[in-house]
Write an enzyme that holds these catalytic residues in place. Structure first.
Site, PDB file in Angstrom:
ATOM      1  N   PRO A   2       5.801   1.829  -2.181  1.00  0.00           N
ATOM      2  CG  PRO A   2       6.642   3.719  -3.370  1.00  0.00           C
ATOM      3  CD  PRO A   2       5.464   3.250  -2.450  1.00  0.00           C
ATOM      4  CD  GLU A   3       8.174  -2.246   2.323  1.00  0.00           C
ATOM      5  OE1 GLU A   3       9.039  -2.727   3.049  1.00  0.00           O
ATOM      6  OE2 GLU A   3       7.133  -2.766   2.228  1.00  0.00           O
TER       7      GLU A   3
END
Length: 275
Positions: A2-3
């Site tokens: 996840p960014e």
DNA sequence: ATGGCCTCCTGTATGC
DNA sequence: TGCATACAGGAGGCCA
């Protein structure tokens, strides 16, 4: 995995279900994560109620009614998901919080690069001076603009892609969105950060925000395993212009997309559109 | 001080 | 089929 967009999608999903819920029980599998799991502090939060969920950089902040905060990082493969109590347990479900409504919140993380900390009430107001001391501004904040980036880049010899992925410079820009926003701004990822004009940094800031906004609207990007809090995949990956598109034609000019390694991370760009 | 490399861990894909 | 190697959304520590 996840960014910033994926973490924000998880946050919004959890916001629909968690505030108002009381933690009634906790179960952990004893596996070590990036940081030791603070089992005792987590256990002490049973009986407390979740009041809000915020985000800082790629961290989720789960705020409790006693003033404590659980600070969660999903690492590369972390998932925070809601399940009916008693649903089949996955071998990588490391932490399970039983809720007062027949559901449970699970922290699943195959690679265990994720982490969780408990910040006690007397420290909860000081997060910016403690846990997030070294973190740069949020990309949607006013302090993050072209002039800030330009000044920060003075004398920097490193590639601009490494520069914008440095969390001390700006929060939340990871490998996928660094590649995509540099493409949209027409900037080569290999160009030295210190050799880019202020005008181009102004454009880059716009593009980072634009890419993030669209990615959040799309529910994030699912390459192999990202799921939101309800187990739904994102679909921003269908909008990738360069990431993972080695040798495929540039969507603008059909030139084959180049692939190089920068700072050990896969980097993709169009040698014609990005300078 | 800066920048590049390595590491933590597991699962999957690729090549011989 | 079997095995070895490379690689994956992060980030912090170490070293030159």
């Amino acid at each position: 995995m996840p960014e910033l967009p994926e973490v924000e999608v998880v946050r919004r999903g959890l916001l629909n279900h968690l505030p108002g819920r009381t933690l009634t029980n906790l179960s952990t599998d004893g596996k070590k994560m990036r940081l030791p799991v603070p089992v005792k502090a987590l256990k002490s939060l049973t009986g407390s109620r979740i009041i809000d969920i915020r985000r800082r950089a790629k961290y989720l902040l789960i705020e409790m009614d006693n003033g404590a905060v659980m600070v969660v990082h999903l690492g590369m493969t972390g998932i925070l998901g809601l399940f009916p109590e008693g649903a089949d347990i996955d071998p990588h479900d490391h932490i399970r919080w039983i809720l007062d409504n027949g559901y449970e919140l699970r922290f699943n993380d195959v690679r265990r690069f994720g982490s969780i900390r408990v910040v006690e009430p007397d420290q909860a107001q000081a997060l910016e001076q403690t846990i997030f001391k070294a973190n740069g501004p949020e990309p949607f904040s006013e302090t993050f603009d072209g002039s800030y980036l330009y000044k920060k880049a003075r004398k920097k010899q490193q590639p601009v892609k490494n520069f914008i992925m440095d969390g001390r410079v700006v929060a939340g820009v990871g490998n996928i969105y660094a590649n995509e926003s540099l493409f949209s701004a027409g900037i080569s990822p290999v160009r030295k950060a210190g050799a880019i004009s202020e005008k181009r940094y102004i454009l880059l800031v716009e593009k980072i925000r634009e890419v993030f906004t669209t990615a959040i609207e799309c529910g994030g990007s699912t390459i192999s395993d990202f799921l939101d809090a309800s187990g739904t995949k994102g679909y921003f990956q269908i909008h990738f212009n360069v990431y993972g598109r080695r040798d495929l034609p540039c969507p603008i000019c059909r030139t084959p997309i180049r692939h190089v390694k920068l700072g050990g991370r896969a980097s993709f760009f169009c040698p014609a559109c990005q300078r």
